[in-house]
Design a protein around this motif. Structure first.
Motif, PDB file in Angstrom:
ATOM      1  N   LEU A  49       3.857   7.934  18.167  1.00 46.83           N
ATOM      2  CA  LEU A  49       2.264   7.268  18.203  1.00 46.83           C
ATOM      3  C   LEU A  49       2.149   6.218  18.689  1.00 46.83           C
ATOM      4  CD1 LEU A  49       1.922   8.294  14.466  1.00 46.83           C
ATOM      5  CD2 LEU A  49       1.033   9.659  16.443  1.00 46.83           C
ATOM      6  N   GLY A  50       3.271   5.606  19.549  1.00 43.64           N
ATOM      7  CA  GLY A  50       3.196   4.313  20.198  1.00 43.64           C
ATOM      8  C   GLY A  50       3.345   3.100  19.216  1.00 43.64           C
ATOM      9  N   ILE A  51       3.851   3.146  18.337  1.00 44.76           N
ATOM     10  CA  ILE A  51       4.010   2.402  17.365  1.00 44.76           C
ATOM     11  C   ILE A  51       5.628   2.027  17.306  1.00 44.76           C
ATOM     12  CG2 ILE A  51       4.164   1.474  14.605  1.00 44.76           C
ATOM     13  CD1 ILE A  51       1.761   3.714  14.454  1.00 44.76           C
ATOM     14  N   LEU A  53      -0.154   6.838   7.201  1.00 49.95           N
ATOM     15  CA  LEU A  53      -0.877   5.617   6.739  1.00 49.95           C
ATOM     16  C   LEU A  53      -0.290   4.489   7.614  1.00 49.95           C
ATOM     17  CD1 LEU A  53      -1.761   3.958   4.132  1.00 49.95           C
ATOM     18  CD2 LEU A  53       0.505   3.713   3.391  1.00 49.95           C
ATOM     19  N   ILE A  54       0.670   4.414   8.151  1.00 54.04           N
ATOM     20  CA  ILE A  54       1.157   3.217   9.158  1.00 54.04           C
ATOM     21  C   ILE A  54      -0.074   3.447  10.353  1.00 54.04           C
ATOM     22  CG2 ILE A  54       2.924   2.338  10.741  1.00 54.04           C
ATOM     23  CD1 ILE A  54       4.704   3.237   8.509  1.00 54.04           C
ATOM     24  N   ASP A  55      -0.263   4.699  10.876  1.00 52.05           N
ATOM     25  CA  ASP A  55      -0.760   4.841  11.981  1.00 52.05           C
ATOM     26  C   ASP A  55      -2.268   4.468  11.628  1.00 52.05           C
ATOM     27  OD1 ASP A  55      -1.877   5.811  14.320  1.00 52.05           O
ATOM     28  OD2 ASP A  55      -2.269   7.574  13.848  1.00 52.05           O
ATOM     29  N   ALA A  56      -2.830   4.859  10.640  1.00 53.09           N
ATOM     30  CA  ALA A  56      -4.231   4.482  10.210  1.00 53.09           C
ATOM     31  C   ALA A  56      -4.454   2.978   9.959  1.00 53.09           C
ATOM     32  CB  ALA A  56      -4.626   5.260   8.773  1.00 53.09           C
ATOM     33  N   ILE A  89       0.967  -1.254   0.191  1.00 50.78           N
ATOM     34  CA  ILE A  89      -0.160   0.095   0.236  1.00 50.78           C
ATOM     35  C   ILE A  89       0.881   1.449   0.085  1.00 50.78           C
ATOM     36  CG2 ILE A  89      -0.323  -0.186   2.617  1.00 50.78           C
ATOM     37  CD1 ILE A  89      -3.109   1.266   1.939  1.00 50.78           C
ATOM     38  N   SER A  90       0.451   2.305  -0.845  1.00 50.08           N
ATOM     39  CA  SER A  90       1.331   3.377  -0.975  1.00 50.08           C
ATOM     40  C   SER A  90       0.590   4.578  -0.221  1.00 50.08           C
ATOM     41  CB  SER A  90       1.355   3.738  -2.533  1.00 50.08           C
ATOM     42  OG  SER A  90       2.073   5.001  -2.678  1.00 50.08           O
TER      43      SER A  90
END
Length: 233
Positions: A139-141, A108-111, A96-97
């Motif tokens: 973001l806690g990731i 994008l990664i957060d979503a 996914i881009s």
């Protein structure tokens, strides 16, 4: 008065520069491929224990990782469409881009954080342009980078014909694809260029702006928008 130059200097690293040259040529311009930087792939160990997804910020990262590991089942987050295409060509099925820059990639990664479990690994350069790990941590990731390639300066110098033609206006434009390329070009130019400098993003343009060079920033951080800026002149 002579005809205006149709030459477009492509500073991007190989092999990506060849793809850009083909696109520039298809639009009726004359590409001049002379990279400011070159890529050296590294024989670095890449541990995938507890890794739930991969993030790539350039096609170079994809190529370097694909050379080191055969893993293709992990989902991939790509910073832009060109990087996403490179990942698909390398054999990754779930790609996914973010269709933008590093900030868009973080969003994008957060979503989609619920779509994977474990660490997110970014195989990338020795000197990354942005702090992806830090932005994700905020973001806690859990993100982690591993170095799989490095970029070094080519032999091109301030006395080279490319710089002379850019400074004099004897080319239509130069395309700058990265912040590091922007820094290198800014260091080579002693006077504002008479030709257009088209940058892929604000980050790529910033070193040139700080050095007093007028630039055109693509409306969207991708090569398609750079070529649109080239064609709109």
């Amino acid at each position: 008065m002579g005809l205006p130059s149709l030459t477009v200097w492509i500073t991007r690293t190989l092999p990506g520069a060849a793809l850009t040259a083909a696109r520039v040529r298809a639009l009726g311009w004359t590409p001049l491929v002379s990279p400011l930087l070159e890529v050296r792939l590294l024989d670095a160990p890449v541990a995938l224990d507890e890794v739930g997804a991969l993030a790539f910020t350039s096609p170079n990262g994809v190529a370097a990782f694909a050379r080191l590991r055969t893993e293709r089942a992990l989902p991939v987050f790509a910073v832009g469409d060109g990087t996403a295409d490179a990942a698909r060509c390398a054999g990754f099925a779930e790609v996914i881009s973010a269709a933008g820059d590093v900030h868009d990639l973080v969003g994008l990664i957060d979503a989609r954080r619920e779509s994977f479990s474990g660490r997110l690994l970014r195989p990338g350069p020795r000197e990354p342009a942005g702090d992806l790990d830090g932005a994700l941590a905020a973001l806690g990731i859990q993100g982690e980078s591993c170095v799989v390639y490095e970029t070094t300066a080519t032999d091109l110098d301030a006395g080279g014909p490319e710089i002379g033609r850019l400074a004099s206006g004897d080319m239509a434009a130069v395309l700058v694809h990265s912040p590091r390329a922007g820094r290198r070009l800014a260091g080579l130019l002693s006077h504002p260029a008479a030709s257009r400098i088209i940058c892929i993003s604000k980050a790529a343009a910033q070193p040139l702006i700080e050095a007093g060079h007028p630039v055109v920033i693509a409306a969207h951080p991708g090569e398609a928008a750079m070529l649109a800026a080239l064609g709109s002149a």
